[in-house]
Design an enzyme around this catalytic site. Structure first.
Site, PDB file in Angstrom:
ATOM      1  N   LYS A 115     -14.888   1.635  -9.411  1.00  0.00           N
ATOM      2  CA  LYS A 115     -13.800   2.150 -10.243  1.00  0.00           C
ATOM      3  C   LYS A 115     -13.180   1.044 -11.083  1.00  0.00           C
ATOM      4  O   LYS A 115     -12.819   1.274 -12.231  1.00  0.00           O
ATOM      5  CB  LYS A 115     -12.761   2.858  -9.375  1.00  0.00           C
ATOM      6  CG  LYS A 115     -13.288   4.220  -8.962  1.00  0.00           C
ATOM      7  CD  LYS A 115     -12.304   5.066  -8.235  1.00  0.00           C
ATOM      8  CE  LYS A 115     -12.963   6.423  -7.972  1.00  0.00           C
ATOM      9  NZ  LYS A 115     -12.243   7.262  -7.051  1.00  0.00           N
ATOM     10  N   LYS A 198     -23.599   9.851  -9.021  1.00  0.00           N
ATOM     11  CA  LYS A 198     -23.110  10.980  -8.217  1.00  0.00           C
ATOM     12  C   LYS A 198     -22.368  12.017  -9.070  1.00  0.00           C
ATOM     13  O   LYS A 198     -21.603  11.646  -9.954  1.00  0.00           O
ATOM     14  CB  LYS A 198     -22.160  10.413  -7.151  1.00  0.00           C
ATOM     15  CG  LYS A 198     -21.699  11.391  -6.110  1.00  0.00           C
ATOM     16  CD  LYS A 198     -20.518  10.838  -5.310  1.00  0.00           C
ATOM     17  CE  LYS A 198     -19.235  10.964  -6.100  1.00  0.00           C
ATOM     18  NZ  LYS A 198     -17.995  10.798  -5.318  1.00  0.00           N
ATOM     19  N   LYS A 201     -16.058  15.341  -9.359  1.00  0.00           N
ATOM     20  CA  LYS A 201     -15.097  16.249  -9.988  1.00  0.00           C
ATOM     21  C   LYS A 201     -14.245  15.530 -11.024  1.00  0.00           C
ATOM     22  O   LYS A 201     -13.664  16.153 -11.893  1.00  0.00           O
ATOM     23  CB  LYS A 201     -14.230  16.977  -8.945  1.00  0.00           C
ATOM     24  CG  LYS A 201     -13.481  16.119  -7.939  1.00  0.00           C
ATOM     25  CD  LYS A 201     -12.575  16.983  -7.067  1.00  0.00           C
ATOM     26  CE  LYS A 201     -12.752  16.799  -5.584  1.00  0.00           C
ATOM     27  NZ  LYS A 201     -12.499  15.474  -5.025  1.00  0.00           N
TER      28      LYS A 201
HETATM   29  P1  TYM Z   1     -13.847  13.878  -2.198  1.00  0.00           P
HETATM   30  O1  TYM Z   1     -12.745  14.793  -2.518  1.00  0.00           O
HETATM   31  O2  TYM Z   1     -14.305  12.931  -3.252  1.00  0.00           O
HETATM   32  O3  TYM Z   1     -15.110  14.700  -1.720  1.00  0.00           O
HETATM   33  C1  TYM Z   1     -15.005  15.611  -0.652  1.00  0.00           C
HETATM   34  C2  TYM Z   1     -16.298  15.626   0.142  1.00  0.00           C
HETATM   35  O4  TYM Z   1     -17.389  15.963  -0.721  1.00  0.00           O
HETATM   36  C3  TYM Z   1     -18.393  14.961  -0.636  1.00  0.00           C
HETATM   37  N1  TYM Z   1     -18.988  14.814  -1.971  1.00  0.00           N
HETATM   38  C4  TYM Z   1     -20.292  14.942  -2.217  1.00  0.00           C
HETATM   39  N2  TYM Z   1     -21.335  15.223  -1.422  1.00  0.00           N
HETATM   40  C5  TYM Z   1     -22.556  15.283  -2.001  1.00  0.00           C
HETATM   41  N3  TYM Z   1     -22.757  15.093  -3.318  1.00  0.00           N
HETATM   42  C6  TYM Z   1     -21.743  14.816  -4.171  1.00  0.00           C
HETATM   43  N4  TYM Z   1     -21.954  14.635  -5.455  1.00  0.00           N
HETATM   44  C7  TYM Z   1     -20.426  14.737  -3.613  1.00  0.00           C
HETATM   45  N5  TYM Z   1     -19.207  14.509  -4.146  1.00  0.00           N
HETATM   46  C8  TYM Z   1     -18.341  14.549  -3.112  1.00  0.00           C
HETATM   47  C9  TYM Z   1     -17.666  13.712  -0.209  1.00  0.00           C
HETATM   48  O5  TYM Z   1     -18.541  12.781   0.400  1.00  0.00           O
HETATM   49  C10 TYM Z   1     -16.627  14.242   0.739  1.00  0.00           C
HETATM   50  O6  TYM Z   1     -17.165  14.405   2.028  1.00  0.00           O
HETATM   51  N6  TYM Z   1     -11.671  10.415   0.550  1.00  0.00           N
HETATM   52  C11 TYM Z   1     -12.277  11.714   0.605  1.00  0.00           C
HETATM   53  C12 TYM Z   1     -11.357  12.798   1.162  1.00  0.00           C
HETATM   54  C13 TYM Z   1     -10.812  12.437   2.508  1.00  0.00           C
HETATM   55  C14 TYM Z   1     -11.535  12.489   3.719  1.00  0.00           C
HETATM   56  C15 TYM Z   1     -10.591  12.068   4.717  1.00  0.00           C
HETATM   57  C16 TYM Z   1     -12.833  12.861   4.055  1.00  0.00           C
HETATM   58  C17 TYM Z   1      -9.540  12.029   2.765  1.00  0.00           C
HETATM   59  N7  TYM Z   1      -9.403  11.801   4.110  1.00  0.00           N
HETATM   60  C18 TYM Z   1     -10.981  11.985   6.048  1.00  0.00           C
HETATM   61  C19 TYM Z   1     -13.203  12.797   5.404  1.00  0.00           C
HETATM   62  C20 TYM Z   1     -12.274  12.357   6.380  1.00  0.00           C
HETATM   63  C21 TYM Z   1     -12.671  12.094  -0.806  1.00  0.00           C
HETATM   64  O7  TYM Z   1     -12.140  11.599  -1.755  1.00  0.00           O
HETATM   65  O8  TYM Z   1     -13.552  13.088  -0.845  1.00  0.00           O
END
Ligand code: TYM
Length: 338
Positions: A115, A198, A201
């Site tokens: 980032k 990747k 969103k």
């Molecule tokens: P976030 O919001 O970016 O994504 C949520 C979940 O989706 C998965 N993910 C993907 N998996 C496959 N392909 C992709 N292109 C893709 N984009 C996103 C992410 O790996 C994630 O599992 N920090 C985390 C949210 C969070 C969290 C936690 C997760 C906060 N506290 C505790 C697990 C445990 C996040 O930003 O995910």
């Protein structure tokens, strides 16, 4: 004796509309997991503040995400669904864990480095840097055993485990050491136009992304424009190095049809890329339609969503307090907990 189910925790940031990457990488497994584990599904709104932009209507995004959780089959009778900022213990534990985390280990987080490298966000806030420690708080607060995530969160999970082990080493048995659950297939869905990056969103180019609530016309258009390759004669098979675009499309099709990639390769043998893309767009549309319909049903019932969030927070707080009490006592804080 009642055998308690292991605890499972997962979360999504409501920092934009959820994508098929979020769904395929992790959320598609959540409803089944509810039958085997004590699940907590959180909406990580505090995390979303790290990339806060005024165009995101925070409350609306949280309600959208909550309605999507329900539309994806998360059942508030089986799982605890809650919003991170409603459970103040996350921030309390966060501060404590800040004091057991090292600057060096946070500096090595690739997501953070990417980032800053890309100057993705003009001014880097400290929250973006310490973000994995808030993840540690989310997970460790509930004595979590399993954390379903996509591939991109693996390094964060390793850090969470290190922090937990460090605290346990210093103070005895404080936290359960969590294990990541990363599925072999679909754990990293790539961008449609740049299939080596990747799908995200927060991507500024929306043509890279299929949203869970994407309109039919734009599903077909985005898939039609997805990058493939110039192999002649064209052939559909999985090979990440040579055919990143086709491999990604196969991964998506496999996840939504529940067919093995090897099976799809045989099934699709001999067809043209344009035909392949039409099949994917059609399947995606059929797959996303019931989710969208269910989303609209829940989203139009704000009072029900508020009730789910309220009750979820009450349940989560009760569990969170137990861990907070435990760590306060291990740290020998003068505490008013009884
Ligand atoms: P976030 O919001 O970016 O994504 C949520 C979940 O989706 C998965 N993910 C993907 N998996 C496959 N392909 C992709 N292109 C893709 N984009 C996103 C992410 O790996 C994630 O599992 N920090 C985390 C949210 C969070 C969290 C936690 C997760 C906060 N506290 C505790 C697990 C445990 C996040 O930003 O995910």
């Amino acid at each position: 004796m009642i055998k308690l189910k292991p605890i499972l925790f997962s979360a999504v940031q409501p920092s934009g509309q959820l994508t098929i990457g979020n769904y395929i990488g992790t959320m598609r497994h959540w409803s089944n997991l509810q039958n085997h584990y004590q699940c907590l599904y959180c909406i990580a709104d505090l995390h979303a503040l790290t990339t806060f932009n005024k165009e995101i209507f925070f409350k609306e995004s949280v309600l959208d995400t909550l309605a999507l959780y329900l539309a994806c089959g998360i059942d508030p009778e089986k799982s605890i669904i809650f919003i991170q900022s409603h459970v103040h213990q996350h921030c309390q534990l966060n501060w404590i864990l800040n004091c057991f985390s090292h600057f060096g280990e946070l500096s090595r987080m690739t997501q953070f480095k990417t980032k800053i490298d890309k100057n993705y966000i003009k001014k880097i806030n400290v929250g973006l840097f310490t973000y994995p420690i808030l993840m540690a708080s989310d997970i460790l607060l509930y004595q979590t055993t399993f954390v379903p995530i996509g591939q991109d969160q693996k390094q964060h999970l390793e850090l969470v485990r290190d922090i937990a082990k460090r605290c346990n080493f210093l103070y005895g048995n404080v936290f359960t050491i969590p294990k990541p659950c990363i599925h072999q297939s679909g754990s990293k869905i790539m961008s449609l136009l740049e299939p080596t990056k990747k799908m995200s969103k927060s991507d500024l180019n929306k043509n890279n992304v299929i949203f869970l609530l994407e309109q039919k016309k734009s599903i077909f258009l985005k898939i039609k424009n997805a990058v493939t390759d110039s192999e002649k004669p064209s052939k559909i098979y999985y090979n990440l190095q040579k055919k990143a675009g086709i491999s990604n499309l196969l991964e998506i099709l496999s996840a939504i049809t529940n067919k093995e990639i090897t099976f799809l390769e045989k099934e699709l043998d001999g067809i043209m890329y344009s035909e392949f893309k039409n099949i994917i767009a059609e399947e995606l549309y059929n797959f996303l339609s019931p989710i969208k319909e269910s989303f609209l049903y829940y989203r139009n019932n704000t009072s029900y969503l508020e009730k789910v969030a309220y009750e979820g927070a009450l349940k989560a707080r009760l569990q969170a307090d137990l861990t907070l009490h435990k760590i306060y006592s291990k740290l020998n804080f003068f505490s008013s907990f009884k």
